[in-house]
Design a protein around this motif. Structure first.
Motif, mmCIF file in Angstrom:
data_model
loop_
_atom_site.group_PDB
_atom_site.id
_atom_site.type_symbol
_atom_site.label_atom_id
_atom_site.label_comp_id
_atom_site.label_asym_id
_atom_site.label_seq_id
_atom_site.Cartn_x
_atom_site.Cartn_y
_atom_site.Cartn_z
ATOM 1 N N ALA A 10 -7.913 65.287 -20.434
ATOM 2 C CA ALA A 10 -9.281 65.791 -20.572
ATOM 3 C C ALA A 10 -10.201 65.103 -19.569
ATOM 4 O O ALA A 10 -11.108 65.732 -19.014
ATOM 5 C CB ALA A 10 -9.782 65.573 -21.998
ATOM 6 N N GLN A 11 -9.960 63.829 -19.302
ATOM 7 C CA GLN A 11 -10.772 63.111 -18.317
ATOM 8 C C GLN A 11 -10.566 63.685 -16.919
ATOM 9 O O GLN A 11 -11.522 63.838 -16.156
ATOM 10 C CB GLN A 11 -10.425 61.624 -18.326
ATOM 11 C CG GLN A 11 -10.853 60.929 -19.585
ATOM 12 C CD GLN A 11 -10.350 59.498 -19.638
ATOM 13 O OE1 GLN A 11 -9.363 59.152 -18.986
ATOM 14 N NE2 GLN A 11 -11.021 58.672 -20.415
ATOM 15 N N ASP A 12 -9.315 64.020 -16.575
ATOM 16 C CA ASP A 12 -9.042 64.618 -15.267
ATOM 17 C C ASP A 12 -9.729 65.973 -15.137
ATOM 18 O O ASP A 12 -10.292 66.290 -14.090
ATOM 19 C CB ASP A 12 -7.546 64.780 -15.042
ATOM 20 C CG ASP A 12 -6.827 63.458 -14.854
ATOM 21 O OD1 ASP A 12 -7.495 62.477 -14.464
ATOM 22 O OD2 ASP A 12 -5.608 63.417 -15.098
ATOM 23 N N ARG A 13 -9.662 66.768 -16.189
ATOM 24 C CA ARG A 13 -10.309 68.090 -16.144
ATOM 25 C C ARG A 13 -11.811 67.944 -15.998
ATOM 26 O O ARG A 13 -12.446 68.677 -15.238
ATOM 27 C CB ARG A 13 -9.965 68.886 -17.406
ATOM 28 C CG ARG A 13 -8.517 69.338 -17.450
ATOM 29 C CD ARG A 13 -8.251 70.343 -18.558
ATOM 30 N NE ARG A 13 -8.689 69.895 -19.872
ATOM 31 C CZ ARG A 13 -7.940 69.172 -20.704
ATOM 32 N NH1 ARG A 13 -6.714 68.822 -20.355
ATOM 33 N NH2 ARG A 13 -8.389 68.815 -21.881
ATOM 34 N N TRP A 14 -12.410 66.985 -16.715
ATOM 35 C CA TRP A 14 -13.847 66.776 -16.609
ATOM 36 C C TRP A 14 -14.220 66.346 -15.195
ATOM 37 O O TRP A 14 -15.172 66.842 -14.616
ATOM 38 C CB TRP A 14 -14.309 65.712 -17.607
ATOM 39 C CG TRP A 14 -15.771 65.442 -17.505
ATOM 40 C CD1 TRP A 14 -16.764 66.102 -18.140
ATOM 41 C CD2 TRP A 14 -16.405 64.447 -16.686
ATOM 42 N NE1 TRP A 14 -17.985 65.585 -17.777
ATOM 43 C CE2 TRP A 14 -17.794 64.572 -16.880
ATOM 44 C CE3 TRP A 14 -15.942 63.481 -15.824
ATOM 45 C CZ2 TRP A 14 -18.712 63.754 -16.233
ATOM 46 C CZ3 TRP A 14 -16.845 62.671 -15.181
ATOM 47 C CH2 TRP A 14 -18.217 62.812 -15.390
ATOM 48 N N VAL A 25 -16.868 68.197 -9.438
ATOM 49 C CA VAL A 25 -16.827 68.283 -7.979
ATOM 50 C C VAL A 25 -17.740 69.427 -7.527
ATOM 51 O O VAL A 25 -17.599 70.555 -7.993
ATOM 52 C CB VAL A 25 -15.389 68.511 -7.483
ATOM 53 C CG1 VAL A 25 -15.358 68.680 -5.976
ATOM 54 C CG2 VAL A 25 -14.503 67.344 -7.905
ATOM 55 N N PRO A 26 -18.667 69.172 -6.611
ATOM 56 C CA PRO A 26 -19.542 70.239 -6.109
ATOM 57 C C PRO A 26 -18.732 71.316 -5.368
ATOM 58 O O PRO A 26 -17.695 71.006 -4.775
ATOM 59 C CB PRO A 26 -20.484 69.511 -5.137
ATOM 60 C CG PRO A 26 -20.363 68.074 -5.450
ATOM 61 C CD PRO A 26 -19.027 67.864 -6.037
ATOM 62 N N PRO A 27 -19.203 72.552 -5.396
ATOM 63 C CA PRO A 27 -18.450 73.651 -4.778
ATOM 64 C C PRO A 27 -18.181 73.423 -3.285
ATOM 65 O O PRO A 27 -17.142 73.848 -2.780
ATOM 66 C CB PRO A 27 -19.349 74.871 -4.966
ATOM 67 C CG PRO A 27 -20.336 74.498 -5.992
ATOM 68 C CD PRO A 27 -20.416 73.024 -6.038
#
Length: 67
Positions: free
Chosen positions: A53-57, A62-64
């Motif tokens: 979940a931390q990796d997904r968050w 990350v900005p586009p």
């Protein structure tokens, strides 16, 4: 009470338990009482890609323009 910067050694008359208690008051606990695998943290398991979940968050932050 002596000045800690006066170059003298601290008194050895202080019991070890009192010294540890005094140091804990000043610096706090260096290590937690329990480890992360002993705590029941309600983090959902990772998805089928193996990401937590931390990796997904983190990836969601990350900005586009950074791709």
């Amino acid at each position: 009470m002596s000045d800690p910067d006066d170059g003298r050694e601290p008194s050895t008359d202080e019991p070890q338990w009192r010294r540890r208690r005094r140091l804990a008051e000043v610096f706090g606990d260096a290590l937690p009482e329990t480890t992360s695998d002993e705590r029941d943290e309600a983090e959902p398991p990772g998805d089928d890609t193996g990401d937590s979940a931390q990796d997904r968050w983190l990836r969601g932050q990350v900005p586009p323009h950074h791709g």
